[in-house]
Write an enzyme that holds these catalytic residues in place. Structure first.
Site, PDB file in Angstrom:
ATOM      1  N   CYS A  71       0.844  -1.192   0.000  1.00  0.00           N
ATOM      2  CA  CYS A  71       0.000   0.000   0.000  1.00  0.00           C
ATOM      3  C   CYS A  71       0.879   1.242   0.000  1.00  0.00           C
ATOM      4  O   CYS A  71       1.730   1.418   0.877  1.00  0.00           O
ATOM      5  CB  CYS A  71      -0.893  -0.003   1.244  1.00  0.00           C
ATOM      6  SG  CYS A  71      -1.842   1.493   1.411  1.00  0.00           S
ATOM      7  N   CYS A  80      -1.922  -0.104   9.217  1.00  0.00           N
ATOM      8  CA  CYS A  80      -1.156  -1.358   9.101  1.00  0.00           C
ATOM      9  C   CYS A  80       0.239  -1.122   9.661  1.00  0.00           C
ATOM     10  O   CYS A  80       1.136  -0.732   8.927  1.00  0.00           O
ATOM     11  CB  CYS A  80      -1.016  -1.759   7.635  1.00  0.00           C
ATOM     12  SG  CYS A  80      -2.545  -2.222   6.867  1.00  0.00           S
ATOM     13  N   GLN A 307     -17.266 -10.382  13.570  1.00  0.00           N
ATOM     14  CA  GLN A 307     -15.815 -10.442  13.360  1.00  0.00           C
ATOM     15  C   GLN A 307     -15.482  -9.893  11.973  1.00  0.00           C
ATOM     16  O   GLN A 307     -16.192 -10.182  11.013  1.00  0.00           O
ATOM     17  CB  GLN A 307     -15.337 -11.893  13.469  1.00  0.00           C
ATOM     18  CG  GLN A 307     -15.632 -12.545  14.810  1.00  0.00           C
ATOM     19  CD  GLN A 307     -14.610 -12.193  15.879  1.00  0.00           C
ATOM     20  OE1 GLN A 307     -13.643 -11.484  15.632  1.00  0.00           O
ATOM     21  NE2 GLN A 307     -14.840 -12.684  17.086  1.00  0.00           N
ATOM     22  N   TYR A 336     -20.197 -13.326  26.593  1.00  0.00           N
ATOM     23  CA  TYR A 336     -19.804 -12.288  25.624  1.00  0.00           C
ATOM     24  C   TYR A 336     -20.115 -12.822  24.215  1.00  0.00           C
ATOM     25  O   TYR A 336     -19.234 -12.897  23.359  1.00  0.00           O
ATOM     26  CB  TYR A 336     -18.310 -11.946  25.734  1.00  0.00           C
ATOM     27  CG  TYR A 336     -17.828 -11.680  27.143  1.00  0.00           C
ATOM     28  CD1 TYR A 336     -17.844 -10.395  27.666  1.00  0.00           C
ATOM     29  CD2 TYR A 336     -17.365 -12.710  27.955  1.00  0.00           C
ATOM     30  CE1 TYR A 336     -17.402 -10.136  28.951  1.00  0.00           C
ATOM     31  CE2 TYR A 336     -16.924 -12.474  29.244  1.00  0.00           C
ATOM     32  CZ  TYR A 336     -16.943 -11.187  29.744  1.00  0.00           C
ATOM     33  OH  TYR A 336     -16.504 -10.944  31.019  1.00  0.00           O
ATOM     34  N   GLU A 357     -24.872 -11.672  26.710  1.00  0.00           N
ATOM     35  CA  GLU A 357     -24.365 -10.540  25.928  1.00  0.00           C
ATOM     36  C   GLU A 357     -24.982  -9.251  26.465  1.00  0.00           C
ATOM     37  O   GLU A 357     -26.152  -9.208  26.817  1.00  0.00           O
ATOM     38  CB  GLU A 357     -24.721 -10.764  24.446  1.00  0.00           C
ATOM     39  CG  GLU A 357     -24.652  -9.569  23.537  1.00  0.00           C
ATOM     40  CD  GLU A 357     -23.263  -8.922  23.431  1.00  0.00           C
ATOM     41  OE1 GLU A 357     -22.263  -9.653  23.331  1.00  0.00           O
ATOM     42  OE2 GLU A 357     -23.213  -7.684  23.459  1.00  0.00           O
ATOM     43  N   CYS A 445      -8.845 -11.169  22.244  1.00  0.00           N
ATOM     44  CA  CYS A 445      -8.257 -10.279  21.241  1.00  0.00           C
ATOM     45  C   CYS A 445      -7.173  -9.416  21.874  1.00  0.00           C
ATOM     46  O   CYS A 445      -6.742  -8.431  21.289  1.00  0.00           O
ATOM     47  CB  CYS A 445      -9.330  -9.417  20.564  1.00  0.00           C
ATOM     48  SG  CYS A 445     -10.346  -8.529  21.720  1.00  0.00           S
TER      49      CYS A 445
HETATM   50  N1  SAH Z   1     -18.349 -13.960  20.552  1.00  0.00           N
HETATM   51  C1  SAH Z   1     -18.839 -12.920  19.688  1.00  0.00           C
HETATM   52  C2  SAH Z   1     -18.600 -11.506  20.216  1.00  0.00           C
HETATM   53  C3  SAH Z   1     -17.229 -11.208  20.721  1.00  0.00           C
HETATM   54  S1  SAH Z   1     -16.863  -9.483  20.953  1.00  0.00           S
HETATM   55  C4  SAH Z   1     -18.276 -13.060  18.295  1.00  0.00           C
HETATM   56  O1  SAH Z   1     -17.320 -13.789  18.070  1.00  0.00           O
HETATM   57  O2  SAH Z   1     -18.824 -12.448  17.378  1.00  0.00           O
HETATM   58  C5  SAH Z   1     -17.245  -9.216  22.608  1.00  0.00           C
HETATM   59  C6  SAH Z   1     -18.716  -9.053  22.889  1.00  0.00           C
HETATM   60  O3  SAH Z   1     -18.845  -8.846  24.283  1.00  0.00           O
HETATM   61  C7  SAH Z   1     -19.388  -7.862  22.208  1.00  0.00           C
HETATM   62  O4  SAH Z   1     -20.542  -8.318  21.543  1.00  0.00           O
HETATM   63  C8  SAH Z   1     -19.749  -6.932  23.373  1.00  0.00           C
HETATM   64  O5  SAH Z   1     -20.961  -6.233  23.159  1.00  0.00           O
HETATM   65  C9  SAH Z   1     -19.887  -7.900  24.515  1.00  0.00           C
HETATM   66  N2  SAH Z   1     -19.643  -7.385  25.872  1.00  0.00           N
HETATM   67  C10 SAH Z   1     -18.817  -6.382  26.265  1.00  0.00           C
HETATM   68  N3  SAH Z   1     -18.800  -6.293  27.600  1.00  0.00           N
HETATM   69  C11 SAH Z   1     -19.616  -7.256  28.089  1.00  0.00           C
HETATM   70  C12 SAH Z   1     -19.998  -7.668  29.406  1.00  0.00           C
HETATM   71  N4  SAH Z   1     -19.524  -7.064  30.492  1.00  0.00           N
HETATM   72  N5  SAH Z   1     -20.848  -8.717  29.528  1.00  0.00           N
HETATM   73  C13 SAH Z   1     -21.344  -9.340  28.428  1.00  0.00           C
HETATM   74  N6  SAH Z   1     -21.030  -8.976  27.161  1.00  0.00           N
HETATM   75  C14 SAH Z   1     -20.167  -7.957  26.986  1.00  0.00           C
END
Ligand code: SAH
Length: 593
Positions: A71, A80, A307, A336, A357, A445
């Site tokens: 790039c 990046c 994702q 989560y 969630e 992550c």
């Molecule tokens: N497992 C899912 C989301 C992962 S990202 C996937 O792979 O798509 C993390 C997620 O945690 C997000 O959706 C966010 O809204 C949620 N989150 C953040 N803090 C939280 C908490 N204290 N309790 C429950 N969920 C939470």
């Protein structure tokens, strides 16, 4: 040594933000855009007591791992951070970042971890992988609208309609929006004066369906001449959804609360396929993953978390599922859970899955996704994991009568967590330890918070068994990791011989049985036990709801089932007097009352 001095540096390492690290006269210098192995001529930019920052003047001897960034805007943009590093070396760097965190923060042994972790899962083609783009919109010095990226550490927009990490379709969409803005004189938003209209263009792309969504984020309530925009965008192949999101706040958060669809539907659909992978195959050859015929499809709205790298997400989820070790009979919590992506994958291989969630819209999406995929063994609860899980645990433990169902939820086979970068809350980890699942699968992550949380879990009776990094964010410094912890079994068993009775070296038997009986914890009473007792003694069956009602009337501790429906389809029926007596008798028999 002082600011502006020119020094020669050999880059020996790379730091967590992708910067090169070299030493000069006992001082450590951090150099942006430098690659391990480079010999540089650099200017000192800033100097502290033991370290400093330097900028590249010229690369005297390029590292063997240096590559020309594909790039042209890579240095200006800053998105990046490690593009000049050969891709295989990027993977090594990320693996090292995981190990360093686990050793430094988690207190793990480096060699042990190296034995546990499989090689990073990289991409064959590490470009054009992002399914989401968010372009800021501004005005150039001639007053014309520009769309592009923020320059590193600033809010100056570098005009660019394409990015090598995003899909090629982005360019045509950006150009269509710019043409509409020019022709209809629709002004871009100005952050300083907080005037103007168009703030961002959000584009989402379904890799498996080729469906496209465009959402314009505006500083207002209505998009003028929207027909003109729609007529341009609707021509683009795959366009499924065009919407407008209102954000009139003075904030860096891109999306506001309200989204209105102006053309097409409110979502796009994407599919995530399951791959056979992981522990069964230990080599890192490219045929390690093989596609299965299983897939889950998802509706994605502008606000949903999804994702960003769908190619790698399939691998990530497949590894997580493999690590979960499901055989079909398990009870699993997925904390989560977002829009239920991992939960729905797990549901096909488990008895019951419970997702938690915090975002209500994501929970609604998760339920809808389960319904659309015909999945009936996944339920979703909205709230913070650190509130929902402990509250559920305490309520069930305090209640003297449990259903089998609640028992299974209380002691699940597997708990999966996939928290945001800040990791899991201490209260959540504490409850996981109390619930004692056989296995914990942690998708992370951020290696630093992963290491912090694993230290807690391993201190509470778990052992790290498997781990793998998956490169979700090629050319950036971000690292995704998935690990599996297993509940520790005793290391060894010793045999102790004890002789009971009177005399030397013997343990007297007096009252042992009586004392043991007094200390014996009360057997947990389940609804099933009460039902069986009543059927055997009275010859009729009683419904769980009747037992619950009698308990409630007696003022016994109760808890709300997290999956309780808010409105009953039919009015609740009440037990007959005969059944009430039988239930009270059973509760007395089991010493609940
Ligand atoms: N497992 C899912 C989301 C992962 S990202 C996937 O792979 O798509 C993390 C997620 O945690 C997000 O959706 C966010 O809204 C949620 N989150 C953040 N803090 C939280 C908490 N204290 N309790 C429950 N969920 C939470």
């Amino acid at each position: 040594m002082q600011k502006n001095d020119i020094i020669t540096l050999t880059i020996e390492d790379m730091g967590i933000n992708g910067e090169g690290i070299g030493r000069y006269n006992g001082m450590t210098f951090f150099v942006k855009d430098a690659v391990v192995g480079d010999v540089l001529s650099a200017r000192i930019l800033k100097i502290k007591k033991t370290y400093g920052y330097a900028g590249i003047i010229s690369v005297l001897t390029p590292s063997a791992d240096r590559e020309k960034p594909q790039c042209a805007l890579y240095r200006k943009c800053g998105g990046c951070q490690i593009q000049p590093l050969r891709y295989e070396k990027q993977l090594d760097l990320k693996q090292k970042k995981i190990f360093d965190s686990l050793v430094r923060i988690g207190g793990f042994d480096r060699e042990e971890i190296a034995g546990i972790f499989a090689p990073m899962v990289g991409m064959d083609v590490p470009y054009r992988y992002r399914n989401k783009a968010q372009f800021p919109v501004g005005t150039d010095k001639n007053g014309d609208p520009v769309v592009g990226f923020y320059a590193a550490h600033s809010h100056n927009i570098i005009p660019v309609s394409d990015c090598l990490l995003g899909v090629a379709d982005n360019r045509g969409i950006v150009e269509a929006v710019l043409a509409y803005m020019k022709e209809c004189h629709v002004p871009a938003y100005n952050e300083t004066t907080r005037s103007g209209l168009i703030r961002h263009i959000l584009i989402r792309y379904g890799f498996s369906t080729k469906e496209i969504m465009v959402c314009l984020i505006i500083n207002g309530t209505k998009l003028p001449f929207s027909d003109s925009l729609v007529s341009r965008l609707a021509l683009i192949e795959g366009m499924k959804s065009i919407s407008v999101n209102q954000n009139r706040e003075n904030t860096n958060v891109i999306l506001g609360d309200r989204t209105d669809v102006i053309w097409g539907q409110a979502y796009i659909t994407d599919r995530i396929r399951l791959w056979k992978c992981g522990s069964r195959i230990v080599s890192d050859s490219s045929d390690e993953f093989s596609l299965t015929d299983q897939a889950v499809s998802y509706h994605i709205s502008p606000q949903s978390f999804y994702q960003v790298n769908p190619v790698q997400t399939e691998k990530l989820y497949s590894i997580a599922l493999d690590f979960a070790g499901l055989t079909g009979s398990e009870t699993v919590w997925d904390l989560y859970c977002g829009i239920g992506t991992i939960s729905l994958f797990l549901a096909g291989h488990a008895r019951e899955v419970y997702g938690v969630e915090i975002v209500p819209q994501a929970v609604a999406d998760a339920r809808e996704n389960a319904r659309r995929n015909g999945i009936s063994n996944a339920s979703f609860f909205c709230g913070k994991a650190e509130d929902i899980l402990p509250a559920f645990y305490d309520r069930v433990v305090q209640s003297s009568v449990h259903g089998e169902h609640e028992d299974a939820m209380l002691h699940p086979d597997v708990i999966v967590v996939d928290p945001p970068r800040k990791g899991c809350d201490a209260k959540c980890l504490d409850t996981i330890l109390k619930m004692q699942p056989q296995r914990i699968v942690y998708v992370s992550c951020d290696p630093a918070t992963l290491a912090r949380d694993l230290k807690v879990l391993c201190g509470g009776g778990y052992r790290l068994v498997k781990g793998r990094g998956v490169d979700q964010f090629c050319h950036t410094v971000h690292v995704e990791t998935v690990v599996m912890l297993s509940h520790k079994k005793p290391d060894s068993i010793i045999n102790v011989k004890v002789e009971f009775g009177e005399g030397e070296g013997k343990v007297p038997l007096d009252n042992i049985a009586k004392r043991a009986a007094a200390y014996k914890p009360k057997e947990r009473v389940t609804y099933k036990m009460i039902k069986e007792y009543i059927e055997a003694k009275y010859g009729f069956k009683v419904h769980t709801a009747y037992i619950a009602e009698v308990k409630r009337d007696l003022g016994l501790p109760m808890y709300d089932a997290p999956n309780a429906v808010e409105e009953l389809k039919q009015p609740r029926k009440h037990p007959t007097a005969e059944k009430v007596e039988a239930i009270k008798d059973a509760l007395k028999h089991f010493e609940v009352i």
